[in-house]
Design a protein around this motif. Structure first.
Motif, mmCIF file in Angstrom:
data_model
loop_
_atom_site.group_PDB
_atom_site.id
_atom_site.type_symbol
_atom_site.label_atom_id
_atom_site.label_comp_id
_atom_site.label_asym_id
_atom_site.label_seq_id
_atom_site.Cartn_x
_atom_site.Cartn_y
_atom_site.Cartn_z
ATOM 1 N N PRO A 135 -4.086 8.708 -2.705
ATOM 2 C CA PRO A 135 -5.383 8.056 -2.903
ATOM 3 C C PRO A 135 -6.375 8.343 -1.782
ATOM 4 N N ARG A 136 -5.893 8.478 -0.556
ATOM 5 C CA ARG A 136 -6.814 8.762 0.548
ATOM 6 C C ARG A 136 -7.492 10.118 0.377
ATOM 7 N N GLU A 137 -6.720 11.109 -0.066
ATOM 8 C CA GLU A 137 -7.301 12.436 -0.287
ATOM 9 C C GLU A 137 -8.237 12.443 -1.491
ATOM 10 N N GLU A 138 -7.912 11.643 -2.497
ATOM 11 C CA GLU A 138 -8.803 11.506 -3.666
ATOM 12 C C GLU A 138 -10.175 11.033 -3.208
ATOM 13 N N ARG A 139 -10.179 10.011 -2.353
ATOM 14 C CA ARG A 139 -11.458 9.478 -1.878
ATOM 15 C C ARG A 139 -12.162 10.446 -0.934
ATOM 16 N N LEU A 140 -11.431 11.129 -0.065
ATOM 17 C CA LEU A 140 -12.044 12.102 0.839
ATOM 18 C C LEU A 140 -12.687 13.236 0.053
ATOM 19 N N GLY A 141 -12.018 13.670 -1.012
ATOM 20 C CA GLY A 141 -12.587 14.724 -1.852
ATOM 21 C C GLY A 141 -13.877 14.288 -2.486
ATOM 22 N N LEU A 142 -13.951 13.022 -2.936
ATOM 23 C CA LEU A 142 -15.171 12.495 -3.528
ATOM 24 C C LEU A 142 -16.283 12.413 -2.496
ATOM 25 N N LYS A 143 -15.959 12.001 -1.267
ATOM 26 C CA LYS A 143 -16.982 11.900 -0.227
ATOM 27 C C LYS A 143 -17.572 13.268 0.105
ATOM 28 N N LYS A 144 -16.706 14.298 0.125
ATOM 29 C CA LYS A 144 -17.210 15.650 0.366
ATOM 30 C C LYS A 144 -18.173 16.063 -0.730
ATOM 31 N N GLU A 145 -17.821 15.727 -1.982
ATOM 32 C CA GLU A 145 -18.676 16.057 -3.122
ATOM 33 C C GLU A 145 -20.014 15.336 -3.011
ATOM 34 N N GLN A 146 -19.972 14.035 -2.623
ATOM 35 C CA GLN A 146 -21.202 13.274 -2.489
ATOM 36 C C GLN A 146 -22.069 13.817 -1.350
ATOM 37 N N THR A 157 0.814 -1.212 0.000
ATOM 38 C CA THR A 157 0.000 0.000 0.000
ATOM 39 C C THR A 157 0.853 1.270 0.000
ATOM 40 N N PRO A 158 1.944 1.350 0.792
ATOM 41 C CA PRO A 158 2.786 2.560 0.726
ATOM 42 C C PRO A 158 3.346 2.807 -0.682
ATOM 43 N N HIS A 159 3.756 1.714 -1.363
ATOM 44 C CA HIS A 159 4.273 1.874 -2.726
ATOM 45 C C HIS A 159 3.167 2.386 -3.651
ATOM 46 N N PHE A 160 1.973 1.833 -3.506
ATOM 47 C CA PHE A 160 0.825 2.288 -4.301
ATOM 48 C C PHE A 160 0.549 3.768 -4.052
ATOM 49 N N SER A 161 0.520 4.162 -2.780
ATOM 50 C CA SER A 161 0.224 5.557 -2.440
ATOM 51 C C SER A 161 1.260 6.513 -3.021
ATOM 52 N N LYS A 162 2.522 6.108 -2.958
ATOM 53 C CA LYS A 162 3.587 6.957 -3.509
ATOM 54 C C LYS A 162 3.440 7.108 -5.025
ATOM 55 N N CYS A 163 3.216 5.993 -5.718
ATOM 56 C CA CYS A 163 3.057 6.039 -7.174
ATOM 57 C C CYS A 163 1.838 6.884 -7.556
ATOM 58 N N TYR A 164 0.752 6.729 -6.799
ATOM 59 C CA TYR A 164 -0.479 7.468 -7.086
ATOM 60 C C TYR A 164 -0.255 8.967 -6.906
ATOM 61 N N ARG A 165 0.393 9.325 -5.803
ATOM 62 C CA ARG A 165 0.665 10.738 -5.520
ATOM 63 C C ARG A 165 1.598 11.335 -6.570
ATOM 64 N N ASP A 166 2.612 10.590 -6.953
ATOM 65 C CA ASP A 166 3.548 11.085 -7.962
ATOM 66 C C ASP A 166 2.862 11.296 -9.313
ATOM 67 N N TYR A 167 1.895 10.437 -9.624
ATOM 68 C CA TYR A 167 1.251 10.486 -10.940
ATOM 69 C C TYR A 167 0.117 11.507 -10.996
ATOM 70 N N PHE A 168 -0.741 11.510 -9.964
ATOM 71 C CA PHE A 168 -1.918 12.385 -9.985
ATOM 72 C C PHE A 168 -1.765 13.650 -9.133
ATOM 73 N N GLY A 169 -0.692 13.718 -8.342
ATOM 74 C CA GLY A 169 -0.472 14.905 -7.521
ATOM 75 C C GLY A 169 -1.275 14.931 -6.240
ATOM 76 N N ILE A 170 -1.903 13.805 -5.895
ATOM 77 C CA ILE A 170 -2.740 13.733 -4.692
ATOM 78 C C ILE A 170 -2.722 12.291 -4.199
#
Length: 346
Positions: free
Chosen positions: A314-325, A299-312
Motif C-alpha cells: 500500500p505504501r508504494e501504491e500511494r507513492l506511485g499516485l503522488k508521483k503521478e499527481q 497494519t502489517p497484516h493489511f500490508s501483507k494482504c494488500y501486497r499478495d492481492y495487488f502485487g504492490i
C-alpha cells in the motif's frame, strides 16, 4: 478536427458510428486527440467520422451527427474504431463486418469503445485476443464469443487491437495510447486540462453489479454480499454471515463457489482490499487508518494482504499516485514539445 501543420506524420483514425452509439464514450476518445494536438502545437492525430452510407447517425441521446465519410472511402486509416451503444446486436450493417475484415487484412489497428467490441467479435477479429466491453454486455458477450478473452477491465490494449468499456473509459485508453506514443508528460497535461484526477490504467476494472453477473435467481447470495458491503470496517465471520441469511456455512460456501468461483472469505477480502485501494488513491487517510477502516487487525497484516492481492504494498501504491499527481501539477509549467528523441524513448 485538428488541422495545424506538423513536421510529423499524424496518426489517422476513423471512428465508425453505429446507430445508437454513446456520445460520451465517442467524445471521451476524440477529445484526448484534440487536446494532444493543441498542447503539442502539432498535428499528432487526425480523425474522421464514418457511417455505412455517409448519412448522419443518431446517438443514443437522439442527437444526430453528420459524418465525414462512408465506408467506401478511399481514405486510408492507421486505426479504425467502432463506436457502439445501445442494442448493438441490431445496430450495425453487414457491410461493416466485411469492411473491418478488409482493414484487418491491411494490417490496420482495430478498436472499439462501449459495445463496439461486439462487432469486432462478430467479424471474427477478436479470436484469442484480450477484449473489454461495457459491463451490461459482459455476460452475453462471454456466452456468444467463448474464444475471446473478454474481461471487466476498463480497457485492453494488445497487438493491433484496442478496446474499451463505455463512459469515460475511452479517455483513459487514449491517454495511455498518447503516453506510449508521445510520453507521459503530454498525457498528464491532457489529463489536467480535463480535470481528470487520475489516469486509470489497463489493470483497473469496471465495477460490475453482482446481480448483472449472476442474475436475481440467487437472493441468498445477493443478501450475503450486501451484508459484506455494509460491514467492511467490522467484518462478520463466515459463520455469522451464514446464520444471518439462514444457511449453513457449507451451503454458503457451495453457493459462492458455484456462482462466483471463490470462497466467501476470499470474496469478502476482495471487497475490503478494493475499498482500501480506493481510500489510498482518493483520500489522505494514513495507512493505519485505512487498515482499520477496512477491518484489518493490524497494519502489517493489511500490508501483507494488500501486497499478495495487488502485487504492490500500500505504501508504494500511494507513492506511485503522488508521483503521478506531481507530474500533473508540473506538466503545464513549460511548453510541451514532442521531439523525435522523446518519441523514440516512449
Amino acid at each position: 478536427m485538428g488541422s495545424v501543420s506538423s513536421i510529423h506524420q499524424p496518426v489517422r483514425l476513423g471512428f465508425y458510428l453505429c446507430n445508437g452509439f454513446t456520445m460520451l464514450a465517442m467524445a471521451s476518445a476524440i477529445e484526448v486527440l484534440r487536446m494532444a494536438n493543441r498542447l503539442s502545437n502539432e498535428t499528432l492525430y487526425e480523425w474522421f467520422t464514418l457511417s455505412e452510407d455517409g448519412n448522419p447517425v443518431s446517438a443514443s441521446d437522439s442527437l444526430s451527427i453528420n459524418v465525414d465519410e462512408n465506408i467506401q472511402t478511399q481514405r486510408e486509416f492507421d486505426i479504425v474504431i467502432v463506436c457502439g451503444g445501445v442494442d448493438i446486436e441490431r445496430n450495425y450493417p453487414t457491410k461493416l463486418v466485411s469492411w473491418l475484415a478488409q482493414q484487418d487484412r491491411k494490417h490496420k489497428t482495430l478498436g472499439a469503445i462501449c459495445t463496439g467490441s461486439y462487432v469486432l467479435a462478430k467479424a471474427g477479429l477478436m479470436q484469442d485476443k484480450a477484449c473489454s466491453i461495457h459491463w451490461e454486455n459482459l455476460a452475453g458477450f462471454q456466452e456468444a464469443f467463448p474464444s475471446v478473452r473478454v474481461s471487466n477491465k476498463l480497457f485492453s490494449l494488445c497487438e493491433k487491437r484496442m478496446t474499451s468499456a463505455g463512459g469515460t473509459a475511452p479517455m483513459d485508453m487514449m491517454l495511455t495510447k498518447v503516453a506510449q506514443e508521445h510520453g507521459n508528460k503530454l498525457s498528464a497535461a491532457i489529463s489536467e486540462m480535463f480535470m481528470c484526477e487520475r489516469v486509470r490504467n489497463s489493470e483497473d476494472v469496471q465495477k460490475v453489479p453482482l446481480r448483472n453477473l449472476i442474475g436475481t435467481a440467487q437472493p441468498k447470495l445477493l443478501e450475503t454480499v450486501s451484508l459484506m458491503e455494509a460491514n467492511l470496517e467490522e467484518p462478520f465471520c463466515i459463520d455469522e454471515l451464514a446464520a444471518l441469511v439462514e444457511l449453513s456455512r457449507r451451503q454458503l460456501e457451495r453457493l459462492f463457489q458455484r456462482h462466483i468461483q471463490c470462497s466467501p472469505s476470499r470474496y469478502y477480502l476482495h471487497l475490503r482490499l478494493s475499498r482500501a485501494r480506493q481510500l489510498l488513491n482518493q483520500t489522505n487517510l494514513s495507512i493505519i487508518e485505512i487498515s482499520i477502516a477496512c477491518g484489518f487487525v493490524s497494519t502489517p497484516h493489511f500490508s501483507k494482504c494488500y501486497r499478495d492481492y495487488f502485487g504492490i504494498p500500500p505504501r508504494e501504491e500511494r507513492l506511485g499516485l503522488k508521483k503521478e499527481q506531481h507530474l500533473l501539477s508540473t506538466s503545464l509549467e513549460e511548453p510541451i514539445v514532442v521531439t523525435n528523441d522523446e518519441q523514440i524513448a516512449s
